[in-house]
Design an enzyme around this catalytic site. Structure first.
Site, PDB file in Angstrom:
ATOM      1  N   ALA A  32     -13.541  31.613 -11.850  1.00  0.00           N
ATOM      2  CA  ALA A  32     -12.797  32.287 -12.928  1.00  0.00           C
ATOM      3  C   ALA A  32     -13.825  33.011 -13.802  1.00  0.00           C
ATOM      4  CB  ALA A  32     -11.926  31.325 -13.728  1.00  0.00           C
ATOM      5  N   HIS A  34     -16.345  35.323 -15.930  1.00  0.00           N
ATOM      6  CA  HIS A  34     -16.229  36.207 -17.091  1.00  0.00           C
ATOM      7  C   HIS A  34     -17.630  36.719 -17.428  1.00  0.00           C
ATOM      8  CE1 HIS A  34     -17.818  32.730 -19.171  1.00  0.00           C
ATOM      9  NE2 HIS A  34     -16.783  32.006 -18.794  1.00  0.00           N
ATOM     10  N   GLY A  36     -19.749  35.871 -19.565  1.00  0.00           N
ATOM     11  CA  GLY A  36     -20.754  34.812 -19.758  1.00  0.00           C
ATOM     12  C   GLY A  36     -21.447  34.498 -18.439  1.00  0.00           C
ATOM     13  N   HIS A  37     -20.633  34.302 -17.386  1.00  0.00           N
ATOM     14  CA  HIS A  37     -21.208  34.036 -16.058  1.00  0.00           C
ATOM     15  C   HIS A  37     -22.049  35.236 -15.594  1.00  0.00           C
ATOM     16  CE1 HIS A  37     -17.399  31.469 -15.699  1.00  0.00           C
ATOM     17  NE2 HIS A  37     -18.382  30.603 -15.585  1.00  0.00           N
ATOM     18  N   GLU A 150     -26.214  27.933 -22.529  1.00  0.00           N
ATOM     19  CA  GLU A 150     -26.261  27.071 -23.712  1.00  0.00           C
ATOM     20  C   GLU A 150     -24.851  26.768 -24.230  1.00  0.00           C
ATOM     21  OE1 GLU A 150     -28.934  28.977 -26.466  1.00  0.00           O
ATOM     22  OE2 GLU A 150     -30.696  28.168 -25.432  1.00  0.00           O
ATOM     23  N   SER A 187     -15.040  31.577 -22.048  1.00  0.00           N
ATOM     24  CA  SER A 187     -14.802  30.389 -21.236  1.00  0.00           C
ATOM     25  C   SER A 187     -13.667  30.673 -20.272  1.00  0.00           C
ATOM     26  CB  SER A 187     -14.414  29.214 -22.149  1.00  0.00           C
ATOM     27  OG  SER A 187     -13.818  28.191 -21.400  1.00  0.00           O
TER      28      SER A 187
END
Ligand code: AMP
Length: 282
Positions: A32, A34, A36-37, A150, A187
């Site tokens: 899933a 986003h 961030g990944h 983090e 997230s």
């Protein structure tokens, strides 16, 4: 690059890179995907010749069956997103049986007490599941560098401990929290929020920023009381914990000690969805 569904298929391809002593960067995720990944992938791409991304919703780290069942699984979309970023990323998306070979249980780990704090208190067995999957994946991929956000700071410290205790030859690279423009930490669980709740959830970061500001002059206890009182004003949130802890040991800050680094950690429910975040108080 095809999506590798088995460790054998992945290892055949990786062997070629390993034989040429190429640097392998590894980004483990539960999918899933986003931004961030993607920020972790970008960091890996810039520092390694090969980047491996794993997408695996690891059953042994879920302490709640409903959370596991509802965890978003969007492999097709994920692959598209990754290919848009870079076509040479190795994607490993195994089945449960490829990883656990019919024995879907956790090993147990001693992380010198890190596992008893915060997430460990509220999600029994979670970090045994994390240790089990991360160790297995490190053995399969044998990365030079592994990238962890983090956003899950306690997990990052647990992985560092795992690597040092088990003498695993990998560099653990911490990556900054990637946030939506509202401040909400990205997230996979945000996808399950209604538009209204997603908008309201920017409050979490806002309160963390205020807590950071107050911590310059006030005690950890006073700052924690402030956070509790703020969430009491917003009845659609249920605060599970807010904790100020020292970064290395994750022990609760009772009295500020000079030269120690502290972080504020939070877990909060909205629409029955559990969100976590943290902030450096330096
Ligand atoms: P997950 O798929 O949630 O297990 O996350 C996979 C990796 O991405 C973990 O190392 C997370 O800490 C990291 N990650 C997740 N969300 C973010 C974010 N908003 N910013 C930076 N890293 C993140």
């Amino acid at each position: 690059m095809p999506v590798f569904q088995t460790q054998n298929a992945l290892q055949i391809e990786l062997k070629k890179a390993q034989n040429q002593s190429k640097k392998i960067g590894f980004v483990p995720t539960m999918g899933a995907l986003h931004m961030g990944h993607l920020s972790l992938l970008e960091e890996s791409l810039s520092e390694n010749e090969i980047t491996v991304l794993s997408i695996f919703v690891n059953p042994t780290q879920f302490n709640n069956a409903d959370d596991l069942n509802k965890y978003p699984r969007t492999l097709e979309k994920d692959v598209e997103l990754v290919n848009k970023l870079n076509k040479n990323i190795f994607i490993y998306a195994p089945s449960v049986s490829d990883i656990y070979e019919g024995n879907t249980v956790s090993a147990s780990f001693d992380y010198d007490g890190l596992e008893h704090q915060m997430e460990g208190k509220h999600r029994p067995g979670h970090f045994d599941g994390v240790g089990t999957i991360v160790k297995k994946l490190f053995e399969i991929v044998k990365p030079t560098n592994a990238y962890f956000g983090e956003k899950d700071f306690q997990q990052l410290q647990i992985v560092r401990k795992l690597v040092s205790k088990h003498k695993i030859p990998v560099n653990v690279i911490p990556c900054k929290i990637y946030r939506e423009t509202s401040g909400l930490a990205m997230s996979s669980r945000n996808e399950r929020l209604s538009e209204k709740a997603r908008n309201e959830s920017k409050l979490i970061h806002k309160i963390l920023l205020e807590a950071k500001d107050k911590f310059r002059l006030k005690s950890a206890k006073k700052v924690s009381q402030f956070v509790v009182s703020e969430f009491n004003k917003h009845k659609n949130f249920t605060l599970e914990y807010f904790e100020i802890a020292e970064e290395e040991t994750l022990l609760t800050c009772k009295r500020k000690i000079k030269n120690k680094n502290y972080r504020g950690f939070i877990a909060v429910f909205i629409e029955n969805i559990r969100l976590i975040d943290n902030i450096s108080l330096k």
